[in-house]
Design a protein around this motif. Sequence first.
Motif, PDB file in Angstrom:
ATOM      1  N   UNK A  35      45.511  56.328  85.465  1.00  0.00           N
ATOM      2  CA  UNK A  35      44.816  56.702  84.248  1.00  0.00           C
ATOM      3  C   UNK A  35      44.154  58.060  84.397  1.00  0.00           C
ATOM      4  N   UNK A  36      43.432  58.238  85.480  1.00  0.00           N
ATOM      5  CA  UNK A  36      42.760  59.507  85.746  1.00  0.00           C
ATOM      6  C   UNK A  36      43.440  60.191  86.918  1.00  0.00           C
ATOM      7  N   UNK A  37      44.255  61.172  86.628  1.00  0.00           N
ATOM      8  CA  UNK A  37      44.905  61.960  87.668  1.00  0.00           C
ATOM      9  C   UNK A  37      45.098  63.373  87.131  1.00  0.00           C
ATOM     10  N   UNK A  91      15.414  64.344  67.013  1.00  0.00           N
ATOM     11  CA  UNK A  91      14.780  65.480  66.356  1.00  0.00           C
ATOM     12  C   UNK A  91      15.820  66.567  66.174  1.00  0.00           C
ATOM     13  N   UNK A  92      15.540  67.456  65.246  1.00  0.00           N
ATOM     14  CA  UNK A  92      16.481  68.543  64.964  1.00  0.00           C
ATOM     15  C   UNK A  92      16.716  69.418  66.196  1.00  0.00           C
ATOM     16  N   UNK A  93      15.699  69.604  67.011  1.00  0.00           N
ATOM     17  CA  UNK A  93      15.824  70.441  68.211  1.00  0.00           C
ATOM     18  C   UNK A  93      16.809  69.837  69.215  1.00  0.00           C
ATOM     19  N   UNK A  94      16.996  68.545  69.211  1.00  0.00           N
ATOM     20  CA  UNK A  94      17.879  67.871  70.164  1.00  0.00           C
ATOM     21  C   UNK A  94      19.289  67.622  69.628  1.00  0.00           C
ATOM     22  N   UNK A  95      19.587  68.164  68.451  1.00  0.00           N
ATOM     23  CA  UNK A  95      20.886  67.921  67.825  1.00  0.00           C
ATOM     24  C   UNK A  95      22.034  68.342  68.742  1.00  0.00           C
ATOM     25  N   UNK A  96      21.950  69.511  69.357  1.00  0.00           N
ATOM     26  CA  UNK A  96      23.024  69.997  70.213  1.00  0.00           C
ATOM     27  C   UNK A  96      23.162  69.170  71.479  1.00  0.00           C
ATOM     28  N   UNK A  97      22.083  68.564  71.943  1.00  0.00           N
ATOM     29  CA  UNK A  97      22.176  67.677  73.104  1.00  0.00           C
ATOM     30  C   UNK A  97      22.974  66.415  72.754  1.00  0.00           C
ATOM     31  N   UNK A  98      22.707  65.873  71.573  1.00  0.00           N
ATOM     32  CA  UNK A  98      23.471  64.703  71.126  1.00  0.00           C
ATOM     33  C   UNK A  98      24.951  65.061  70.960  1.00  0.00           C
ATOM     34  N   UNK A  99      25.229  66.220  70.382  1.00  0.00           N
ATOM     35  CA  UNK A  99      26.615  66.641  70.204  1.00  0.00           C
ATOM     36  C   UNK A  99      27.300  66.805  71.561  1.00  0.00           C
ATOM     37  N   UNK A 100      26.585  67.371  72.526  1.00  0.00           N
ATOM     38  CA  UNK A 100      27.150  67.545  73.877  1.00  0.00           C
ATOM     39  C   UNK A 100      27.429  66.181  74.526  1.00  0.00           C
ATOM     40  N   UNK A 101      26.512  65.229  74.380  1.00  0.00           N
ATOM     41  CA  UNK A 101      26.711  63.884  74.935  1.00  0.00           C
ATOM     42  C   UNK A 101      27.949  63.239  74.311  1.00  0.00           C
ATOM     43  N   UNK A 102      28.083  63.347  72.994  1.00  0.00           N
ATOM     44  CA  UNK A 102      29.224  62.741  72.309  1.00  0.00           C
ATOM     45  C   UNK A 102      30.535  63.447  72.674  1.00  0.00           C
ATOM     46  N   UNK A 103      30.494  64.762  72.809  1.00  0.00           N
ATOM     47  CA  UNK A 103      31.690  65.520  73.183  1.00  0.00           C
ATOM     48  C   UNK A 103      32.166  65.122  74.584  1.00  0.00           C
ATOM     49  N   UNK A 104      31.252  65.070  75.532  1.00  0.00           N
ATOM     50  CA  UNK A 104      31.646  64.716  76.896  1.00  0.00           C
ATOM     51  C   UNK A 104      32.073  63.252  77.014  1.00  0.00           C
ATOM     52  N   UNK A 105      31.479  62.391  76.212  1.00  0.00           N
ATOM     53  CA  UNK A 105      31.918  60.990  76.188  1.00  0.00           C
ATOM     54  C   UNK A 105      33.369  60.905  75.711  1.00  0.00           C
ATOM     55  N   UNK A 107      35.612  63.305  75.812  1.00  0.00           N
ATOM     56  CA  UNK A 107      36.455  63.958  76.804  1.00  0.00           C
ATOM     57  C   UNK A 107      36.718  63.066  78.019  1.00  0.00           C
ATOM     58  N   UNK A 108      35.696  62.375  78.479  1.00  0.00           N
ATOM     59  CA  UNK A 108      35.835  61.518  79.657  1.00  0.00           C
ATOM     60  C   UNK A 108      36.700  60.294  79.363  1.00  0.00           C
ATOM     61  N   UNK A 109      36.559  59.720  78.169  1.00  0.00           N
ATOM     62  CA  UNK A 109      37.289  58.498  77.845  1.00  0.00           C
ATOM     63  C   UNK A 109      38.664  58.743  77.217  1.00  0.00           C
TER      64      UNK A 109
END
Length: 140
Positions: A35-37, A91-105, A107-109
Amino acid sequence: MEPNKETQYYVSQWKGFSNAKCPRCRVGNAFIGNTYSLKMQKMNEFCPHCGLKFEREPGYFYVAMFVSYAMNVAEMVTAGVAAYIFGLTLEYDNLWYFIAVLFFTTLIFAPFNYRYSRMILLYWLSPNLNYEPLRSAPKK
């Protein structure tokens, strides 16, 4: 008492599914590689053990995209809730952190979703594709 030929070669549905085996014989590999190679995943056209053609008809695996989408949504919701529980405030200031978490999730899966959305389609969403224990017997 002599064992029944059908139970002698029985492979559990969960074991066959989780190891990405053919749904008909549960012996042959459906995919080439892990699966991961570092190599891109490739699905066998036919089961190497029993000869089942995995793509039942042209466009058969388009349905797997919908299964993969459902899996991706569940993973993203879980990752978003986990990020919130572990201290990332809404909060609005953390919007990009949430987007990064969702993007990497996502990508990983992605390799996992590709493989197991097809296996879900073959094992549980294909009406005329059943396990045949006698096809699990070793070839002579």
